[in-house]
Scaffold this motif. Structure first.
Motif, PDB file in Angstrom:
ATOM      1  N   LEU A  29       0.826  -1.112  -0.022  1.00 20.01           N
ATOM      2  CA  LEU A  29       0.102  -0.064  -0.171  1.00 20.01           C
ATOM      3  C   LEU A  29       1.089   1.400   0.034  1.00 20.01           C
ATOM      4  O   LEU A  29       0.674   2.159  -0.794  1.00 20.01           O
ATOM      5  N   GLN A  30       1.878   1.311   0.892  1.00 20.47           N
ATOM      6  CA  GLN A  30       2.737   2.513   0.931  1.00 20.47           C
ATOM      7  C   GLN A  30       3.521   2.776  -0.205  1.00 20.47           C
ATOM      8  O   GLN A  30       3.383   4.022  -0.870  1.00 20.47           O
ATOM      9  N   ILE A  31       3.986   1.666  -0.985  1.00 23.92           N
ATOM     10  CA  ILE A  31       4.846   1.900  -2.134  1.00 23.92           C
ATOM     11  C   ILE A  31       3.797   2.115  -3.335  1.00 23.92           C
ATOM     12  O   ILE A  31       4.099   3.194  -4.150  1.00 23.92           O
ATOM     13  N   GLY A  32       2.624   1.446  -3.313  1.00 25.77           N
ATOM     14  CA  GLY A  32       1.608   2.055  -4.447  1.00 25.77           C
ATOM     15  C   GLY A  32       1.402   3.154  -4.392  1.00 25.77           C
ATOM     16  O   GLY A  32       1.336   4.192  -5.190  1.00 25.77           O
ATOM     17  N   CYS A  33       1.069   4.012  -3.202  1.00 30.21           N
ATOM     18  CA  CYS A  33       0.775   5.258  -2.907  1.00 30.21           C
ATOM     19  C   CYS A  33       1.704   6.184  -3.307  1.00 30.21           C
ATOM     20  O   CYS A  33       1.614   7.280  -3.764  1.00 30.21           O
ATOM     21  N   ARG A  34       3.045   5.752  -2.846  1.00 30.16           N
ATOM     22  CA  ARG A  34       4.182   6.761  -3.426  1.00 30.16           C
ATOM     23  C   ARG A  34       4.351   6.716  -4.821  1.00 30.16           C
ATOM     24  O   ARG A  34       4.550   7.877  -5.198  1.00 30.16           O
ATOM     25  N   ILE A  35       4.188   5.540  -5.490  1.00 31.77           N
ATOM     26  CA  ILE A  35       3.974   5.838  -6.931  1.00 31.77           C
ATOM     27  C   ILE A  35       2.931   6.694  -7.506  1.00 31.77           C
ATOM     28  O   ILE A  35       3.453   7.435  -8.477  1.00 31.77           O
ATOM     29  N   ILE A  36       1.888   6.711  -6.947  1.00 31.10           N
ATOM     30  CA  ILE A  36       0.730   7.270  -7.310  1.00 31.10           C
ATOM     31  C   ILE A  36       1.071   8.961  -7.060  1.00 31.10           C
ATOM     32  O   ILE A  36       1.014   9.824  -7.921  1.00 31.10           O
ATOM     33  N   GLU A  37       1.806   9.232  -5.875  1.00 29.73           N
ATOM     34  CA  GLU A  37       2.006  10.736  -5.540  1.00 29.73           C
ATOM     35  C   GLU A  37       3.160  11.223  -6.477  1.00 29.73           C
ATOM     36  O   GLU A  37       2.926  12.481  -7.003  1.00 29.73           O
ATOM     37  N   ILE A  38       4.160  10.212  -6.906  1.00 24.75           N
ATOM     38  CA  ILE A  38       5.220  10.795  -7.996  1.00 24.75           C
ATOM     39  C   ILE A  38       4.539  11.145  -9.368  1.00 24.75           C
ATOM     40  O   ILE A  38       4.916  12.032 -10.148  1.00 24.75           O
TER      41      ILE A  38
END
Length: 158
Positions: A29-38
């Motif tokens: 979840l954290q990695i996926g959300c960080r990709i979304i943010e970028i």
């Protein structure tokens, strides 16, 4: 002409570097959300997929993506999981050999895509347990966004 052998060496070194001690649903979840943010910051559009042992832990499709991107992340992930290397590494390997994935490995190209954007989830002293995949940008950019976030995440948690 690109030096595919040198690229493969660099990609192998990256796989050695980017290994986890564990991989949880929360981490996905954290990695996926960080990709979304970028991707939002760059005003781009991709589909993101994170799987572990065949279970989809995270999936998000930006506007301006399609079901085609869903198929690309699935096919790229299949490559990372089957071969234990990033889909970008397999792409470079095939380019160096001047072969298609079907010619070299006798696999169905509708199920496997040797195109950058899927990185194996590697657990230290265990091996590959899944993949983090992105589709929607040129393959080098798909690969780079995934590896950038993995590197950032590993550096933050160590």
């Amino acid at each position: 002409m690109e030096d595919y052998i040198e690229l493969q060496k660099n990609l192998l070194a990256e796989e050695e570097e980017l290994q986890f001690s564990q991989f949880t649903n929360e981490m996905a979840l954290q990695i996926g959300c960080r990709i979304i943010e970028i991707i939002k910051q760059e005003n781009k559009h991709v589909t993101i997929d994170i799987t572990r042992n065949g279970q989809q832990l995270f999936h998000y499709a930006f506007p301006k993506t399609s079901a085609d991107n869903d198929q690309w992340v699935r096919r790229k992930s299949n490559v990372a999981c089957r071969f234990g290397h990033s889909s970008h590494y397999i792409w470079a390997q095939l380019r160096a050999a001047k072969k298609t994935i079907q010619e070299r490995y006798l696999v169905d190209p509708t199920e496997y895509a040797a195109s950058g954007g899927a990185f194996p989830i590697i657990i230290k002293n265990v091996g590959v347990i899944g993949a983090i995949a992105v589709s929607g940008l040129p393959q080098e950019e798909d690969h780079l966004v995934v590896t950038t976030v993995i590197r950032e995440f590993i550096n933050k948690t160590n």
